[in-house]
Design a protein around this motif. Structure first.
Motif, PDB file in Angstrom:
ATOM      1  N   PHE A  39       0.822  -1.210   0.000  1.00 45.48           N
ATOM      2  CA  PHE A  39       0.000   0.000   0.000  1.00 45.48           C
ATOM      3  C   PHE A  39       0.858   1.263   0.000  1.00 45.48           C
ATOM      4  O   PHE A  39       0.487   2.282  -0.553  1.00 45.48           O
ATOM      5  N   TYR A  40       2.005   1.189   0.667  1.00 49.13           N
ATOM      6  CA  TYR A  40       2.682   2.427   1.051  1.00 49.13           C
ATOM      7  C   TYR A  40       3.843   2.827   0.147  1.00 49.13           C
ATOM      8  O   TYR A  40       4.972   2.933   0.590  1.00 49.13           O
ATOM      9  N   PHE A  48      -2.698   7.685   2.596  1.00 50.02           N
ATOM     10  CA  PHE A  48      -2.920   7.263   3.982  1.00 50.02           C
ATOM     11  C   PHE A  48      -2.902   8.462   4.931  1.00 50.02           C
ATOM     12  O   PHE A  48      -3.702   8.527   5.864  1.00 50.02           O
ATOM     13  N   ILE A  51      -6.230   9.807   4.773  1.00 45.38           N
ATOM     14  CA  ILE A  51      -7.175   8.986   5.553  1.00 45.38           C
ATOM     15  C   ILE A  51      -7.130   9.403   7.024  1.00 45.38           C
ATOM     16  O   ILE A  51      -8.164   9.558   7.675  1.00 45.38           O
ATOM     17  N   TYR A  57     -12.374   8.698  10.148  1.00 43.67           N
ATOM     18  CA  TYR A  57     -11.246   7.874  10.623  1.00 43.67           C
ATOM     19  C   TYR A  57     -10.766   8.426  11.960  1.00 43.67           C
ATOM     20  O   TYR A  57      -9.893   9.293  12.046  1.00 43.67           O
ATOM     21  N   GLN A  59      -9.146   6.934  14.369  1.00 48.58           N
ATOM     22  CA  GLN A  59      -8.009   6.286  15.031  1.00 48.58           C
ATOM     23  C   GLN A  59      -6.840   7.219  15.312  1.00 48.58           C
ATOM     24  O   GLN A  59      -6.320   7.274  16.425  1.00 48.58           O
ATOM     25  N   GLY A 161      -0.451   3.347  15.978  1.00 51.91           N
ATOM     26  CA  GLY A 161      -1.178   3.302  14.717  1.00 51.91           C
ATOM     27  C   GLY A 161      -2.192   2.177  14.595  1.00 51.91           C
ATOM     28  O   GLY A 161      -2.905   2.098  13.597  1.00 51.91           O
ATOM     29  N   ASN A 166      -3.477  -5.260  11.678  1.00 48.81           N
ATOM     30  CA  ASN A 166      -3.348  -5.694  10.295  1.00 48.81           C
ATOM     31  C   ASN A 166      -2.684  -7.061  10.163  1.00 48.81           C
ATOM     32  O   ASN A 166      -2.485  -7.558   9.055  1.00 48.81           O
ATOM     33  N   TYR A 210     -13.860   2.921   7.314  1.00 50.65           N
ATOM     34  CA  TYR A 210     -13.176   2.274   6.181  1.00 50.65           C
ATOM     35  C   TYR A 210     -13.936   2.459   4.869  1.00 50.65           C
ATOM     36  O   TYR A 210     -13.572   1.872   3.854  1.00 50.65           O
ATOM     37  N   THR A 217     -10.428   6.333   1.065  1.00 45.64           N
ATOM     38  CA  THR A 217     -10.051   4.946   1.365  1.00 45.64           C
ATOM     39  C   THR A 217     -10.148   4.073   0.115  1.00 45.64           C
ATOM     40  O   THR A 217      -9.298   3.208  -0.120  1.00 45.64           O
ATOM     41  N   PHE A 220      -7.135   4.761  -1.863  1.00 51.90           N
ATOM     42  CA  PHE A 220      -5.982   4.133  -1.205  1.00 51.90           C
ATOM     43  C   PHE A 220      -5.938   2.643  -1.548  1.00 51.90           C
ATOM     44  O   PHE A 220      -4.884   2.106  -1.920  1.00 51.90           O
ATOM     45  N   MET A 256     -10.840  -5.960   3.782  1.00 50.23           N
ATOM     46  CA  MET A 256     -10.737  -5.071   2.624  1.00 50.23           C
ATOM     47  C   MET A 256     -10.588  -5.877   1.335  1.00 50.23           C
ATOM     48  O   MET A 256      -9.737  -6.777   1.256  1.00 50.23           O
ATOM     49  N   GLU A 284      -6.526  -6.535   2.565  1.00 50.03           N
ATOM     50  CA  GLU A 284      -6.084  -6.363   3.956  1.00 50.03           C
ATOM     51  C   GLU A 284      -7.214  -6.672   4.923  1.00 50.03           C
ATOM     52  O   GLU A 284      -8.382  -6.547   4.571  1.00 50.03           O
ATOM     53  N   SER A 286      -8.271  -5.703   9.103  1.00 50.99           N
ATOM     54  CA  SER A 286      -7.924  -4.871  10.253  1.00 50.99           C
ATOM     55  C   SER A 286      -8.686  -5.415  11.464  1.00 50.99           C
ATOM     56  O   SER A 286      -9.874  -5.159  11.638  1.00 50.99           O
TER      57      SER A 286
END
Ligand code: TRP
Length: 323
Positions: A39-40, A48, A51, A57, A59, A161, A166, A210, A217, A220, A256, A284, A286
């Motif tokens: 993803f990154y 991200f 997000i 979101y 979190q 995080g 994950n 999500y 998202t 992403f 996901m 993914e 979570s």
């Protein structure tokens, strides 16, 4: 005067693995999948960050507020003149909150991306002149022998995080066990591990987090396909896939997927992959925990949940684990 420590030290076990190989393998499985660590890239990291700012979101802002609010108690747990080892050099904002109050002797960020580490290290070196910075380039999910920082009085791990979610529970336990070993385990030098955990909650709230209204998202998630097009010359039609991220309340995880909207085929490195209409690619999960289920997971990895801090709505937990 401190010298600017911009030397990124590669630790044994570092291996940038191959996006192409993993993608070919993942798309060849009966249940197609793309490993989430891809993803990154630069675009994915930018998305991200977006997000983390979304109203849905919760979190990032909840964890940051918990860190700010409880930093003095955390500092008492970690103790003075210590070393903080961060698994995955994440958001500068979070580590600054700790550095400002804990005032450790050293900070050891571990990240797979040497470039990212270099940037983080340069920034922090300028802001914290007396801090001993020791960036280590490595895959933090591997078993890493991290030598204690000379002169530091004890050390603590930091894994914010909610990233622990994950990993599948068995893998998460394995990761927590390896982190414990990296930090020195039962050795008195190891003060503990501060870890962010997203909590089980109202499914509607999780669903919204999500499946944001602005579609960030979705972008992403689809960036995995865009990245395959950019880097590997694949020909995914991004509009032909839908982002689908339901919360499974039995397994207590958000799952996901990217779902093919119609029958299609995609070519990647000379190989053809067929998608039936409605076929899903898993990208993914979570996993969400209760304080008790997380304490149990930690116990399976040799840790004890010694303290926890939660927000007023019980959205997120900062857990302090000791050996
Ligand atoms: N660690 C993040 C989480 O589980 C990653 C994440 C947030 C994510 N939104 C996503 C991964 C959407 C895939 C798709 O909350």
């Amino acid at each position: 005067m401190m010298d600017t420590p911009c030397t990124v030290v590669p630790l044994a076990g570092t291996r940038e693995d191959d996006f192409a190989q993993c993608l070919l393998h993942g798309l060849s499985r009966p249940q197609k999948e793309i490993p989430c660590k891809y993803f990154y890239d630069e675009e994915g990291s930018r998305l991200f960050d977006a997000i983390c700012e979304l109203p849905e979101y919760y979190q990032t802002r909840t964890e940051t507020a918990l860190l700010a609010r409880h930093a003095p108690e955390i500092a008492r747990r970690i103790g003075p003149q210590s070393e903080i080892v961060e698994f995955g050099a994440g958001a500068l904002k979070k580590i600054r909150l700790l550095l400002d109050v804990v005032r450790p002797r050293g900070y050891t960020p571990i990240d797979i991306s040497g470039d990212y580490l270099m940037g983080v290290t340069r920034t922090l070196a300028a802001e914290y002149p007396g801090l001993n910075l020791r960036p280590l380039a490595a895959d933090f999910t591997a078993a890493l022998a991290v030598p204690p920082l000379p002169g530091a009085h004890g050390r603590a791990g930091f894994f914010p995080g909610g990233t622990i979610g994950n990993f599948r529970p068995e893998a998460a336990a394995g990761l927590l066990r390896r982190m414990r070993a990296s930090l020195g385990g039962a050795n008195a030098h190891c003060k503990g591990l501060l870890i962010g955990v997203d909590l089980v909650k109202d499914p509607a709230r999780l669903h919204a987090a999500y499946n944001d209204a602005a579609g960030v998202t979705a972008a992403f998630n689809k960036n995995l396909l865009a990245r395959a097009n950019r880097e590997l010359g694949a020909d995914f039609d991004l509009d032909a896939f839908a982002h689908y991220a339901p919360y499974n309340p039995v397994a207590r995880r958000v799952e996901m997927y990217l779902v093919a909207q119609a029958r299609q085929s995609v070519t990647l490195r000379g190989r053809r992959f067929d998608f039936a209409a409605g076929e899903a690619v898993h990208t993914e999960d979570s996993h969400k925990y209760t304080p008790d289920s997380f304490a149990e997971l930690a116990a399976n990895a040799g840790w004890r949940l010694a303290e926890q801090w939660r927000d007023a709505e019980d959205l997120f937990m900062l857990a302090w684990l000791e050996s």
